[in-house]
Design a protein around this motif. Structure first.
Motif, PDB file in Angstrom:
ATOM      1  N   HIS A 188    -136.455 -23.660  86.737  1.00  0.00           N
ATOM      2  CA  HIS A 188    -136.618 -24.921  87.452  1.00  0.00           C
ATOM      3  C   HIS A 188    -137.125 -25.997  86.508  1.00  0.00           C
ATOM      4  N   TYR A 189    -136.497 -27.163  86.579  1.00  0.00           N
ATOM      5  CA  TYR A 189    -136.916 -28.279  85.734  1.00  0.00           C
ATOM      6  C   TYR A 189    -138.335 -28.710  86.074  1.00  0.00           C
ATOM      7  N   TYR A 190    -138.621 -28.862  87.359  1.00  0.00           N
ATOM      8  CA  TYR A 190    -139.936 -29.364  87.753  1.00  0.00           C
ATOM      9  C   TYR A 190    -141.019 -28.288  87.645  1.00  0.00           C
ATOM     10  N   LYS A 191    -140.650 -27.018  87.734  1.00  0.00           N
ATOM     11  CA  LYS A 191    -141.625 -25.943  87.549  1.00  0.00           C
ATOM     12  C   LYS A 191    -141.855 -25.624  86.072  1.00  0.00           C
ATOM     13  N   LYS A 192    -141.040 -26.249  85.218  1.00  0.00           N
ATOM     14  CA  LYS A 192    -141.119 -26.027  83.770  1.00  0.00           C
ATOM     15  C   LYS A 192    -140.957 -24.551  83.415  1.00  0.00           C
ATOM     16  N   THR A 193    -139.930 -23.959  83.980  1.00  0.00           N
ATOM     17  CA  THR A 193    -139.580 -22.576  83.639  1.00  0.00           C
ATOM     18  C   THR A 193    -138.160 -22.549  83.096  1.00  0.00           C
ATOM     19  N   ALA A 194    -137.909 -21.631  82.194  1.00  0.00           N
ATOM     20  CA  ALA A 194    -136.570 -21.500  81.608  1.00  0.00           C
ATOM     21  C   ALA A 194    -136.349 -20.053  81.204  1.00  0.00           C
ATOM     22  N   ALA A 195    -135.136 -19.561  81.419  1.00  0.00           N
ATOM     23  CA  ALA A 195    -134.786 -18.186  81.041  1.00  0.00           C
ATOM     24  C   ALA A 195    -133.305 -18.121  80.726  1.00  0.00           C
ATOM     25  N   ASP A 255    -122.113  -8.667  80.698  1.00  0.00           N
ATOM     26  CA  ASP A 255    -120.762  -8.338  80.262  1.00  0.00           C
ATOM     27  C   ASP A 255    -119.783  -8.983  81.227  1.00  0.00           C
ATOM     28  N   LEU A 256    -118.865  -9.792  80.704  1.00  0.00           N
ATOM     29  CA  LEU A 256    -117.982 -10.549  81.583  1.00  0.00           C
ATOM     30  C   LEU A 256    -117.034  -9.642  82.358  1.00  0.00           C
ATOM     31  N   ALA A 257    -116.628  -8.531  81.779  1.00  0.00           N
ATOM     32  CA  ALA A 257    -115.662  -7.665  82.442  1.00  0.00           C
ATOM     33  C   ALA A 257    -116.299  -6.861  83.577  1.00  0.00           C
ATOM     34  N   THR A 258    -117.512  -6.368  83.381  1.00  0.00           N
ATOM     35  CA  THR A 258    -118.110  -5.447  84.344  1.00  0.00           C
ATOM     36  C   THR A 258    -119.317  -6.006  85.072  1.00  0.00           C
ATOM     37  N   GLY A 259    -119.935  -7.063  84.559  1.00  0.00           N
ATOM     38  CA  GLY A 259    -121.151  -7.590  85.162  1.00  0.00           C
ATOM     39  C   GLY A 259    -122.407  -6.871  84.727  1.00  0.00           C
ATOM     40  N   LYS A 260    -122.308  -5.939  83.807  1.00  0.00           N
ATOM     41  CA  LYS A 260    -123.485  -5.209  83.343  1.00  0.00           C
ATOM     42  C   LYS A 260    -124.455  -6.161  82.663  1.00  0.00           C
ATOM     43  N   ARG A 261    -125.740  -6.066  83.058  1.00  0.00           N
ATOM     44  CA  ARG A 261    -126.751  -6.913  82.436  1.00  0.00           C
ATOM     45  C   ARG A 261    -127.001  -6.453  81.003  1.00  0.00           C
ATOM     46  N   LEU A 262    -126.905  -7.398  80.065  1.00  0.00           N
ATOM     47  CA  LEU A 262    -127.072  -7.069  78.660  1.00  0.00           C
ATOM     48  C   LEU A 262    -128.488  -7.372  78.171  1.00  0.00           C
ATOM     49  N   TRP A 263    -129.012  -8.535  78.505  1.00  0.00           N
ATOM     50  CA  TRP A 263    -130.379  -8.878  78.098  1.00  0.00           C
ATOM     51  C   TRP A 263    -130.854 -10.109  78.859  1.00  0.00           C
ATOM     52  N   ARG A 264    -132.182 -10.327  78.797  1.00  0.00           N
ATOM     53  CA  ARG A 264    -132.813 -11.491  79.407  1.00  0.00           C
ATOM     54  C   ARG A 264    -134.007 -11.888  78.555  1.00  0.00           C
ATOM     55  N   VAL A 265    -134.180 -13.208  78.344  1.00  0.00           N
ATOM     56  CA  VAL A 265    -135.355 -13.718  77.631  1.00  0.00           C
ATOM     57  C   VAL A 265    -135.927 -14.892  78.420  1.00  0.00           C
ATOM     58  N   SER A 266    -137.263 -15.030  78.382  1.00  0.00           N
ATOM     59  CA  SER A 266    -137.946 -16.131  79.050  1.00  0.00           C
ATOM     60  C   SER A 266    -138.476 -17.101  78.004  1.00  0.00           C
ATOM     61  N   LEU A 267    -138.427 -18.394  78.338  1.00  0.00           N
ATOM     62  CA  LEU A 267    -138.926 -19.444  77.462  1.00  0.00           C
ATOM     63  C   LEU A 267    -140.023 -20.199  78.209  1.00  0.00           C
ATOM     64  N   ASP A 268    -141.171 -20.302  77.615  1.00  0.00           N
ATOM     65  CA  ASP A 268    -142.333 -20.889  78.282  1.00  0.00           C
ATOM     66  C   ASP A 268    -142.298 -22.414  78.131  1.00  0.00           C
ATOM     67  N   ALA A 269    -141.291 -23.016  78.759  1.00  0.00           N
ATOM     68  CA  ALA A 269    -141.127 -24.471  78.672  1.00  0.00           C
ATOM     69  C   ALA A 269    -140.048 -24.880  79.658  1.00  0.00           C
ATOM     70  N   ALA A 270    -139.852 -26.173  79.809  1.00  0.00           N
ATOM     71  CA  ALA A 270    -138.794 -26.690  80.676  1.00  0.00           C
ATOM     72  C   ALA A 270    -137.535 -26.929  79.853  1.00  0.00           C
ATOM     73  N   TRP A 271    -136.399 -26.715  80.500  1.00  0.00           N
ATOM     74  CA  TRP A 271    -135.140 -27.001  79.827  1.00  0.00           C
ATOM     75  C   TRP A 271    -135.030 -28.488  79.514  1.00  0.00           C
ATOM     76  N   ALA A 272    -134.315 -28.809  78.430  1.00  0.00           N
ATOM     77  CA  ALA A 272    -133.896 -30.180  78.206  1.00  0.00           C
ATOM     78  C   ALA A 272    -132.913 -30.562  79.292  1.00  0.00           C
ATOM     79  N   ARG A 273    -132.849 -31.836  79.628  1.00  0.00           N
ATOM     80  CA  ARG A 273    -132.025 -32.239  80.752  1.00  0.00           C
ATOM     81  C   ARG A 273    -130.543 -32.353  80.389  1.00  0.00           C
ATOM     82  N   ALA A 298    -130.754 -22.488  72.399  1.00  0.00           N
ATOM     83  CA  ALA A 298    -131.395 -22.989  73.611  1.00  0.00           C
ATOM     84  C   ALA A 298    -132.350 -24.113  73.245  1.00  0.00           C
ATOM     85  N   LEU A 299    -132.312 -25.199  74.022  1.00  0.00           N
ATOM     86  CA  LEU A 299    -133.144 -26.372  73.757  1.00  0.00           C
ATOM     87  C   LEU A 299    -134.083 -26.605  74.926  1.00  0.00           C
ATOM     88  N   VAL A 300    -135.366 -26.617  74.664  1.00  0.00           N
ATOM     89  CA  VAL A 300    -136.368 -26.875  75.689  1.00  0.00           C
ATOM     90  C   VAL A 300    -137.181 -28.091  75.289  1.00  0.00           C
TER      91      VAL A 300
END
Length: 761
Positions: free
Chosen positions: A403-410, A415-433, A446-448
């Motif tokens: 959320h932009y206003y919550k200042k969270t970013a992840a 995998d595009l063919a199967t939908g298998k989750r490959l990885w996830r990372v969290s960024l302690d900041a808000a996304w650039a608009r 990624a730009l925050v």
């Protein structure tokens, strides 16, 4: 072949076997009449008796004679053909020139090949394909084993046209009972697997060969025929550089275009591809006038399947391969479960997603599940997102959440063919608009925003594993992520300089002082980067190309077009003109009044220029100057091409007054969007919804509906942009849906409730 019968047709004495394949055997032989060495190929798959076998052999000989008429330095010469009695029965044979050297299959087994050599061999294959396609002959089995490098270094294409000639399904009587199929699954184009081969199917196969030469492996890996067919039908091909880091960006683009699922997205001809390959090596060659032939008829209704490494497969394999198109494949346990409720009488399949937020409805084939997979993602805000939410690259689906206003970013990767989750990372900041994340050369950038909301920070992650590679501050996150695609460099400004950064390492490749008293700004424009002060530099090296004091573009936007660059500039009779300048000198080629209202000089106030360009046609959607109707210009000359005469809906420029699609433009009107052909402005289709989002080949039409008092949902229809044919319809239990991302026949959208949908169209 029977060794007790060493002479064929009382003329060709068999000396020694050279090889055996699915179609038959190849022998070194001696032409006793002309006293020269030759190669003899015995087509053993057509041996036998009976009317059907006799008919197949007759057709083979007829079409082989057409192929033998081809005379080209890169097509193996056919000297003779006939029939011989063997232990298997009457068998056709061909007599060809005897080549000394090795096949490309032997070359590729030794590892990757240099780019210059790949370009030279690819060009020679294209020259051979162009000659045969001009005669109406398809190869349909381009692969390394059918490409031979002679001792002289020249490449020869083998078995040209023989694949089609030997196909028992290629006649008017169809002969489908034989179950004889042609092709090699590992190199087979999607439309050929569906039984619709065309000239650009050979180019797809060549794309697989080029990929293999550059990387040492095929674009897809599968255990069997069905696995290869499924991959070619549905899976996006990875970029060669993702497997061989030394491969340059132009090769990624060339091979990626060849491996497009839709034939129309590939090079239009072998000659066009040959010219592009010559351009990579710096060699130009005049293209001779096309030779005119009476083409052989390609049966558009024929069925084909494939089985590596043999060219022949049974009828059971064909039936199994035909079902692959309707299969979504097995799903990983982390993917949300789904079930298909088949309503055969109505021709509609409903898919209820367990734990999901939407009920999906498919129009068309009731046996095919439209949802390939879906995933639930927490903390999604598609309403306040100005940058992309979903990016597809190298067979992976990357998603930005937070959320932009919550200042969270992840960041999430699937995998595009199967939908298998490959990885996830969290960024302690808000996304650039603005452009907040992108994928380049196997790296996710990624730009925050920084804590002061002025500067920002760029993070780089390995696209495969999610491992962090580097991070660095940037002075202005409002510029967004700017990646110079031809060179693959990240462009940013520091003080009065513009710098190019290697996205893999974070190291600076070059820097140029533009002597700006403020943070430097720039525009990406094809091979160039346009900087403060009207300075144009080459993006790959940072070398200055030209400087023009009269060049002050608005809104940090530019678009390459032919040999020119389109920019918004201060107008002469209205506030904003659209100007085309020569890319190599900066001189004005043409200008046209564009906007009659005063802009606020921010990038957000201007429509992206690529949405105004389709091919070489530039579309001016708003009235300005003497223009009263939406008008199309020839982008190379600036001359008027056509005018849209019907009523239309005039909107603010930043609200996307038009958007370009393959071969056309989508324009909002009072009664809904209309799609116009770029060539002449003819109406392709019209829709009755107000909201339209597009990719190059698809349009997503949507509207919000309400039932009862508190329940609202978004109804969506996906159509092909060429004819407006409905490919899929569905409903999302959300009032917002992200911009669609498309790859091949897959479309991925993120709805406002946080569900990511991968839809097969």
């Amino acid at each position: 072949m029977d060794d007790r019968d060493p002479i064929l047709a009382d003329r060709y004495r068999l000396v020694r076997p050279l090889g055996r394949g699915g179609m038959g055997e190849v022998w070194e032989a001696q032409d006793v009449s002309l006293r020269r060495p030759v190669a003899v190929k015995v087509i053993s798959v057509l041996a036998g008796g009976g009317s059907r076998a006799d008919e197949a052999r007759a057709r083979f000989l007829r079409e082989a004679r057409i192929t033998a008429a081809l005379q080209h330095p890169h097509i193996v010469t056919v000297h003779d053909l006939g029939e011989a009695a063997t232990g298997q029965g009457t068998t056709p044979f061909l007599v060809m020139e005897l080549l000394r050297g090795e096949g490309l299959d032997a070359v590729v087994r030794r590892g990757p090949v240099g780019e210059e050599e790949v370009a030279q061999w690819g060009t020679q294959v294209c020259d051979a394909l162009g000659e045969a396609h001009g005669a109406g002959i398809l190869h349909r089995d381009i692969k390394p084993a059918n490409l031979f490098v002679a001792a002289s270094g020249s490449l020869k294409v083998l078995d040209f046209g023989i694949a089609r000639a030997a196909d028992a399904s290629a006649t008017g009587d169809r002969l489908t009972q034989t179950g004889f199929m042609v092709g090699t699954a590992a190199y087979m184009a999607p439309e050929q697997a569906r039984g619709r081969p065309e000239q650009r199917s050979d180019l797809y196969s060549l794309g697989c060969v080029l990929f293999e030469l550059l990387t040492g492996r095929l674009p897809f890996d599968a255990p069997d025929t069905l696995g290869y067919v499924t991959a070619h039908l549905h899976d996006p091909a990875p970029a060669p550089s993702s497997l061989a880091p030394g491969v340059s960006a132009p090769w990624d683009r060339l091979v990626g275009r060849l491996l497009a699922k839709d034939p129309r997205e590939r090079y239009e001809s072998a000659a066009a591809l040959a010219e592009e390959l010559r351009r990579l090596t710096g060699v130009r060659q005049a293209v001779p006038a096309a030779r005119r032939y009476t083409p052989t008829v390609v049966d558009r209704e024929e069925h084909a399947a494939s089985s590596p490494p043999s060219v022949a497969s049974g009828a059971d394999d064909l039936a199994a391969a035909a079902t692959v198109q309707a299969s979504a494949g097995p799903l990983d346990g982390t993917v949300m479960s789904r079930r298909s409720l088949l309503m055969r009488g109505a021709g509609v399949a409903a898919v209820a997603v367990a734990g999901g937020a939407a009920a999906m409805y498919l129009t068309g084939d009731p046996k095919r599940d439209p949802v390939a997979w879906s995933q639930k993602i927490a903390d999604v805000d598609v309403i306040n997102s100005d940058g992309p939410d979903v990016v597809l690259a190298d067979g992976r689906c990357h998603v930005a959440a937070g959320h932009y206003y919550k200042k969270t970013a992840a960041l999430h990767a699937f995998d595009l063919a199967t939908g298998k989750r490959l990885w996830r990372v969290s960024l302690d900041a808000a996304w650039a608009r603005t452009a907040r994340f992108t994928v380049v050369n196997g790296t996710v950038l990624a730009l925050v925003q920084g804590n002061d909301e002025e500067g920002g920070r760029v993070y780089a992650f390995d696209a495969v594993t999610g491992e962090r590679r580097w991070q660095r501050p940037v002075s202005d996150s409002g510029m967004g992520l700017a990646v110079h695609r031809p060179s693959g460099l990240l462009i940013t400004g520091e003080g009065g300089s513009v710098i190019g950064i290697d996205p893999r390492t974070g190291e600076q490749r070059w820097g140029i002082d533009v002597s700006s008293p403020y943070d430097a700004t720039w525009i990406l424009a094809g091979d160039l980067i346009l900087c403060d002060g009207g300075i144009a530099i080459l993006g790959k090296t940072g070398k200055e190309l030209w400087t023009r004091s009269d060049f002050v573009p608005h809104a940090d936007l530019a678009q390459p077009l032919g040999e020119g660059l389109l920019c918004y500039e201060t107008g002469r009779t209205v506030p904003v003109d659209l100007v085309c300048r020569k890319a190599d000198t900066g001189e004005v080629m043409w200008r046209s009044p564009f906007q009659k209202t005063e802009p606020d000089f921010s990038s957000a106030a201007y429509q992206p220029l690529d949405e105004l360009v389709s091919g070489t046609t530039v579309f001016l959607p708003l009235p300005a100057g003497s223009r009263r109707k939406p008008t199309a210009l020839n982008g190379l000359t600036g001359e008027r091409a056509w005018t849209y005469g019907s009523s239309y809906q005039e909107v603010a420029l930043k609200e996307r007054a038009t958007t370009s699609v393959a071969g056309g433009f989508v324009l909002p009107t009072g009664s809904g969007p209309v799609c116009l052909a770029a060539a002449d402005g003819a109406e392709r289709w019209h829709a009755d919804t107000q909201r339209v989002q597009t990719t190059r080949t698809y349009a997503l039409l949507s509207g919000t509906e309400q039932a009862r008092v508190f329940q609202r949902w978004t109804s969506v229809r996906i159509v092909g942009v060429e004819r407006g044919r409905t490919l899929w319809t569905g409903q999302f239990d959300s009032t917002a849906v992200s911009e669609p991302a498309a790859s091949g026949d897959s479309i991925v959208v993120l709805d406002g409730s946080g569900t990511l949908w991968a839809i097969r169209v």
